[in-house]
Design a protein around this motif. Structure first.
Motif, PDB file in Angstrom:
ATOM      1  N   ALA A 188     -14.476  14.683   3.700  1.00 52.99           N
ATOM      2  CA  ALA A 188     -14.297  15.441   4.938  1.00 52.99           C
ATOM      3  C   ALA A 188     -13.945  14.459   6.042  1.00 52.99           C
ATOM      4  O   ALA A 188     -14.792  14.093   6.862  1.00 52.99           O
ATOM      5  CB  ALA A 188     -15.570  16.219   5.282  1.00 52.99           C
ATOM      6  N   PRO A 189     -12.693  13.945   6.077  1.00 49.14           N
ATOM      7  CA  PRO A 189     -12.326  12.869   7.014  1.00 49.14           C
ATOM      8  C   PRO A 189     -12.537  13.253   8.474  1.00 49.14           C
ATOM      9  O   PRO A 189     -12.261  14.382   8.887  1.00 49.14           O
ATOM     10  CB  PRO A 189     -10.839  12.643   6.715  1.00 49.14           C
ATOM     11  CG  PRO A 189     -10.638  13.163   5.330  1.00 49.14           C
ATOM     12  CD  PRO A 189     -11.574  14.324   5.204  1.00 49.14           C
ATOM     13  N   LEU A 190     -13.034  12.300   9.235  1.00 51.31           N
ATOM     14  CA  LEU A 190     -13.237  12.444  10.674  1.00 51.31           C
ATOM     15  C   LEU A 190     -12.184  11.589  11.362  1.00 51.31           C
ATOM     16  O   LEU A 190     -12.376  10.395  11.603  1.00 51.31           O
ATOM     17  CB  LEU A 190     -14.654  11.998  11.046  1.00 51.31           C
ATOM     18  CG  LEU A 190     -15.129  12.250  12.476  1.00 51.31           C
ATOM     19  CD1 LEU A 190     -15.161  13.745  12.785  1.00 51.31           C
ATOM     20  CD2 LEU A 190     -16.505  11.651  12.705  1.00 51.31           C
ATOM     21  N   ALA A 191     -11.037  12.194  11.672  1.00 53.81           N
ATOM     22  CA  ALA A 191      -9.873  11.435  12.127  1.00 53.81           C
ATOM     23  C   ALA A 191     -10.127  10.712  13.441  1.00 53.81           C
ATOM     24  O   ALA A 191      -9.693   9.572  13.628  1.00 53.81           O
ATOM     25  CB  ALA A 191      -8.672  12.371  12.266  1.00 53.81           C
ATOM     26  N   VAL A 220     -11.121   4.547  15.889  1.00 47.33           N
ATOM     27  CA  VAL A 220     -12.106   3.606  16.425  1.00 47.33           C
ATOM     28  C   VAL A 220     -12.404   2.525  15.390  1.00 47.33           C
ATOM     29  O   VAL A 220     -12.497   1.327  15.700  1.00 47.33           O
ATOM     30  CB  VAL A 220     -13.391   4.353  16.823  1.00 47.33           C
ATOM     31  CG1 VAL A 220     -14.477   3.373  17.281  1.00 47.33           C
ATOM     32  CG2 VAL A 220     -13.100   5.365  17.919  1.00 47.33           C
ATOM     33  N   ALA A 221     -12.562   2.942  14.125  1.00 47.03           N
ATOM     34  CA  ALA A 221     -12.805   1.976  13.055  1.00 47.03           C
ATOM     35  C   ALA A 221     -11.631   1.022  12.894  1.00 47.03           C
ATOM     36  O   ALA A 221     -11.814  -0.184  12.660  1.00 47.03           O
ATOM     37  CB  ALA A 221     -13.066   2.717  11.740  1.00 47.03           C
ATOM     38  N   LEU A 222     -10.405   1.544  13.033  1.00 47.30           N
ATOM     39  CA  LEU A 222      -9.219   0.688  12.922  1.00 47.30           C
ATOM     40  C   LEU A 222      -9.185  -0.344  14.047  1.00 47.30           C
ATOM     41  O   LEU A 222      -8.830  -1.510  13.819  1.00 47.30           O
ATOM     42  CB  LEU A 222      -7.963   1.552  12.957  1.00 47.30           C
ATOM     43  CG  LEU A 222      -6.620   0.812  12.889  1.00 47.30           C
ATOM     44  CD1 LEU A 222      -6.526  -0.011  11.611  1.00 47.30           C
ATOM     45  CD2 LEU A 222      -5.460   1.802  12.977  1.00 47.30           C
ATOM     46  N   ALA A 223      -9.576   0.048  15.251  1.00 49.40           N
ATOM     47  CA  ALA A 223      -9.612  -0.904  16.367  1.00 49.40           C
ATOM     48  C   ALA A 223     -10.633  -2.002  16.110  1.00 49.40           C
ATOM     49  O   ALA A 223     -10.384  -3.178  16.400  1.00 49.40           O
ATOM     50  CB  ALA A 223      -9.945  -0.160  17.661  1.00 49.40           C
ATOM     51  N   TRP A 238      -4.671   6.158   8.925  1.00 50.70           N
ATOM     52  CA  TRP A 238      -5.417   5.122   9.638  1.00 50.70           C
ATOM     53  C   TRP A 238      -6.228   4.267   8.677  1.00 50.70           C
ATOM     54  O   TRP A 238      -6.472   3.100   8.933  1.00 50.70           O
ATOM     55  CB  TRP A 238      -6.318   5.741  10.705  1.00 50.70           C
ATOM     56  CG  TRP A 238      -7.165   6.896  10.252  1.00 50.70           C
ATOM     57  CD1 TRP A 238      -6.864   8.223  10.385  1.00 50.70           C
ATOM     58  CD2 TRP A 238      -8.439   6.841   9.612  1.00 50.70           C
ATOM     59  NE1 TRP A 238      -7.867   9.002   9.856  1.00 50.70           N
ATOM     60  CE2 TRP A 238      -8.841   8.170   9.378  1.00 50.70           C
ATOM     61  CE3 TRP A 238      -9.267   5.804   9.205  1.00 50.70           C
ATOM     62  CZ2 TRP A 238     -10.050   8.486   8.756  1.00 50.70           C
ATOM     63  CZ3 TRP A 238     -10.474   6.109   8.587  1.00 50.70           C
ATOM     64  CH2 TRP A 238     -10.849   7.436   8.373  1.00 50.70           C
ATOM     65  N   TRP A 239      -6.661   4.857   7.532  1.00 53.04           N
ATOM     66  CA  TRP A 239      -7.397   4.048   6.560  1.00 53.04           C
ATOM     67  C   TRP A 239      -6.457   3.099   5.831  1.00 53.04           C
ATOM     68  O   TRP A 239      -6.848   1.988   5.450  1.00 53.04           O
ATOM     69  CB  TRP A 239      -8.138   4.944   5.575  1.00 53.04           C
ATOM     70  CG  TRP A 239      -9.097   4.166   4.735  1.00 53.04           C
ATOM     71  CD1 TRP A 239      -8.970   3.838   3.425  1.00 53.04           C
ATOM     72  CD2 TRP A 239     -10.331   3.580   5.161  1.00 53.04           C
ATOM     73  NE1 TRP A 239     -10.040   3.085   3.002  1.00 53.04           N
ATOM     74  CE2 TRP A 239     -10.898   2.915   4.050  1.00 53.04           C
ATOM     75  CE3 TRP A 239     -11.010   3.545   6.372  1.00 53.04           C
ATOM     76  CZ2 TRP A 239     -12.101   2.233   4.123  1.00 53.04           C
ATOM     77  CZ3 TRP A 239     -12.219   2.875   6.439  1.00 53.04           C
ATOM     78  CH2 TRP A 239     -12.742   2.233   5.334  1.00 53.04           C
ATOM     79  N   THR A 240      -5.215   3.490   5.627  1.00 53.40           N
ATOM     80  CA  THR A 240      -4.231   2.590   5.031  1.00 53.40           C
ATOM     81  C   THR A 240      -4.017   1.376   5.931  1.00 53.40           C
ATOM     82  O   THR A 240      -3.958   0.228   5.451  1.00 53.40           O
ATOM     83  CB  THR A 240      -2.904   3.330   4.820  1.00 53.40           C
ATOM     84  OG1 THR A 240      -3.119   4.445   3.949  1.00 53.40           O
ATOM     85  CG2 THR A 240      -1.866   2.407   4.197  1.00 53.40           C
ATOM     86  N   ALA A 241      -3.899   1.607   7.246  1.00 52.32           N
ATOM     87  CA  ALA A 241      -3.743   0.483   8.176  1.00 52.32           C
ATOM     88  C   ALA A 241      -4.971  -0.405   8.180  1.00 52.32           C
ATOM     89  O   ALA A 241      -4.867  -1.641   8.262  1.00 52.32           O
ATOM     90  CB  ALA A 241      -3.465   1.023   9.576  1.00 52.32           C
ATOM     91  N   LEU A 287       0.835  -1.205   0.000  1.00 52.87           N
ATOM     92  CA  LEU A 287       0.000   0.000   0.000  1.00 52.87           C
ATOM     93  C   LEU A 287       0.870   1.255   0.000  1.00 52.87           C
ATOM     94  O   LEU A 287       0.633   2.194  -0.785  1.00 52.87           O
ATOM     95  CB  LEU A 287      -0.909  -0.010   1.230  1.00 52.87           C
ATOM     96  CG  LEU A 287      -2.163  -0.872   1.172  1.00 52.87           C
ATOM     97  CD1 LEU A 287      -2.735  -1.065   2.570  1.00 52.87           C
ATOM     98  CD2 LEU A 287      -3.199  -0.228   0.279  1.00 52.87           C
ATOM     99  N   TRP A 288       1.849   1.282   0.868  1.00 50.91           N
ATOM    100  CA  TRP A 288       2.722   2.466   0.948  1.00 50.91           C
ATOM    101  C   TRP A 288       3.465   2.686  -0.360  1.00 50.91           C
ATOM    102  O   TRP A 288       3.565   3.829  -0.838  1.00 50.91           O
ATOM    103  CB  TRP A 288       3.706   2.279   2.099  1.00 50.91           C
ATOM    104  CG  TRP A 288       4.695   3.421   2.203  1.00 50.91           C
ATOM    105  CD1 TRP A 288       4.512   4.622   2.808  1.00 50.91           C
ATOM    106  CD2 TRP A 288       6.012   3.440   1.632  1.00 50.91           C
ATOM    107  NE1 TRP A 288       5.624   5.408   2.671  1.00 50.91           N
ATOM    108  CE2 TRP A 288       6.566   4.705   1.942  1.00 50.91           C
ATOM    109  CE3 TRP A 288       6.771   2.528   0.904  1.00 50.91           C
ATOM    110  CZ2 TRP A 288       7.846   5.068   1.548  1.00 50.91           C
ATOM    111  CZ3 TRP A 288       8.040   2.895   0.509  1.00 50.91           C
ATOM    112  CH2 TRP A 288       8.572   4.147   0.830  1.00 50.91           C
TER     113      TRP A 288
END
Length: 513
Positions: free
Chosen positions: A448-451, A456-459, A391-394, A372-373
């Motif tokens: 409009a990203p909500l960081a 939370v989504a990544l967890a 965080w979306w990449t992870a 991805l990177w």
């Protein structure tokens, strides 16, 4: 009105009008003429949808000026209109062969035409009343397709539960419209966007966004009202394809359409993130324990709807639109080609064991993250600004890691492990490249990203990946939990009882049998 404006108006309204005209007369009992008429009009409607999309690039101002009050064409809506009509035309051709010899085919054609006409009207909605009426019409027409086999009790139960969810969603949409109308002074969505652009949203608009988010949760079969989408497998296969590839995705479009309202209401966005994340995680776990191909596809749709709603809550609207387009095409192919799933499964088993090795489970996310990177860095040199938050990449690294899993035991005739890993890495690179190119396409959508919610989504995705790896590598640790997962954690049982108490059905499954 000048000729170009008239032409763009005709192209924009043509798909809905032609699909409505494709509805056969009720007294006609001949299936063959009904199918021929429908297919001819469907191809014309597809041409109209393509022309409307082209007009958005050639003369966008003419399109906006030509539309009557209450209707409007957006670039994202024009893209989805082409997708919907393409799927509808394909599903109609499949249905005519699938249902050959079945009674009631003209009734099926009428319901299919009604669904497509209502969907096209919803895509053109620029007024609260048009939106509510069109979405309700989609559900009413779809009921006839879900109940095509009237002697199947679970199909009738699923249709009844969907009817209850739809009516609750209609009430929430009416409440959202009333609150916004009172604050703006008009039911026009364009007027709503202008009001939101002038400053912070007042509490009625924020409450309107919450009602809208709850309505979308009900309409997209998120937990806990997901059960009808699983039980609708009793309907004909092309109906499942239409539902999973088209109708169920309308919630994602509505959220993208109302992005300005959502961005002004953090509570509504968090509601979408939490509801979408819980649905994606729980449905993903249930899907792992199911054997039936169509039921697995149904649970997969529930999980994907959770991801799509979560993406909209996170403000990744472009990614959500790409997800919508890709999921629609994939699910249409998966359902229409479900007859070959058994052979595909047999071939996979011949290549090696299903259980992956522990090493590949641990290394796969790291390799996917590196791919991805690398691809994102290369794309950024050509398309500055392309990509998405870290965080979306992870999260994608965890979601796509199973593509690189290698079996613990391999068949003697299976290809070497390095070849499978290389193929998986190439697939990941292709997916990332396609996503980057898709972000560069003109969809008329801004993110409009909500960081804060992203972590939370990544967890949640990490929890799903951990559960998946445990089920694959150490199933003995989760033997007791597997029964609960197979039963969908018994959520639908409670919702079914509540729905039947709230709106008693005129039949019972036992009586229908």
């Amino acid at each position: 009105m000048n000729p170009p404006a008239l032409l763009t108006l005709a192209c924009s309204l043509l798909p809905a009008a032609l699909m409505l005209a494709a509805v056969p007369h009720r007294r006609s009992g001949l299936a063959a003429p009904a199918w021929r008429r429908f297919r001819a009009l469907a191809w014309l409607a597809l041409a109209g949808a393509l022309a409307s999309l082209g007009a958005q690039f050639v003369a966008p101002g003419a399109v906006a000026a030509a539309m009557p009050a209450g209707l409007g064409v957006t670039l994202a809506g024009a893209w989805i209109a082409v997708l919907v009509q393409l799927l509808g035309t394909t599903i109609a051709a499949f249905s005519s062969r699938y249902l050959e010899g079945e009674p009631g085919q003209p009734r099926y054609v009428a319901a299919l035409g009604g669904v497509l006409a209502a969907v096209h009207l919803l895509l053109l909605a620029d007024h609260w009343l048009v939106l509510i009426a069109a979405w309700a019409a989609v559900g009413l027409a779809l009921q006839h397709l879900l109940c095509f086999y009237t002697d199947r009790p679970f199909a009738l139960l699923a249709a009844h539960k969907k009817r209850v969810a739809d009516r609750l969603a209609d009430l929430l949409l009416v409440a959202a419209a009333a609150l916004a109308w009172h604050q703006v002074g008009s039911g026009s969505l364009s007027a709503l966007w202008q009001t939101l652009a002038t400053g912070p949203a007042a509490w009625p608009l924020q409450l309107s966004a919450v009602c809208l988010a709850l309505a979308v949760v009900l309409r997209t079969a998120l937990l806990p009202v997901h059960g009808w989408l699983i039980q609708v497998m009793e309907a004909p296969t092309p109906v499942s394809a239409l539902l999973h590839a088209g109708v169920i995705n309308l919630g994602g479009f509505v959220l993208i359409r109302f992005a300005p309202l959502l961005e002004a209401a953090p509570v509504a966005r968090w509601l979408l993130v939490v509801a979408g994340l819980l649905t994606a995680v729980l449905a993903g776990l249930v899907m792992l324990t199911r054997i039936s191909i169509k039921v697995r596809l149904a649970w997969s749709t529930v999980a994907q709807m959770g991801f799509m709603v979560m993406e909209c809550g996170l403000g990744l609207y472009t990614l959500a639109l790409l997800h919508l387009l890709g999921h629609s095409l994939y699910k249409a192919h998966a359902f229409l080609a479900a007859s070959g799933a058994v052979e595909d499964t047999r071939l996979r088993l011949m290549r090696g064991s299903v259980a992956p090795s522990l090493a590949s489970v641990v290394v796969a996310p790291l390799v996917v993250g590196a791919v991805l990177w690398a691809v994102l860095s290369a794309v950024a040199l050509v398309l500055p600004g392309a990509g998405w938050p870290g965080w979306w990449t992870a999260l994608l690294a965890l979601a796509w890691a199973p593509l690189l899993w290698q079996p613990a035991q391999r068949h003697p005739d299976a290809p070497p492990a390095w070849r499978g890993a290389l193929t998986g890495a190439a697939m990941v690179a292709g997916l990332v490249l396609a996503a980057c190119v898709g972000h560069a396409l003109p969809f008329g959508v801004s993110d409009a990203p909500l960081a804060a919610a992203g972590w939370v989504a990544l967890a949640g995705m990490a929890l799903l990946y951990l559960s998946l790896t445990l089920m694959q590598t150490r199933p003995d640790l989760l033997s007791g939990w597997r029964r609960w997962s197979y039963a969908g954690f018994y959520v639908d049982e409670f919702v079914t009882r509540a729905a039947l108490r709230l709106w008693p059905a005129r039949w019972t499954p036992a009586a229908a049998q």
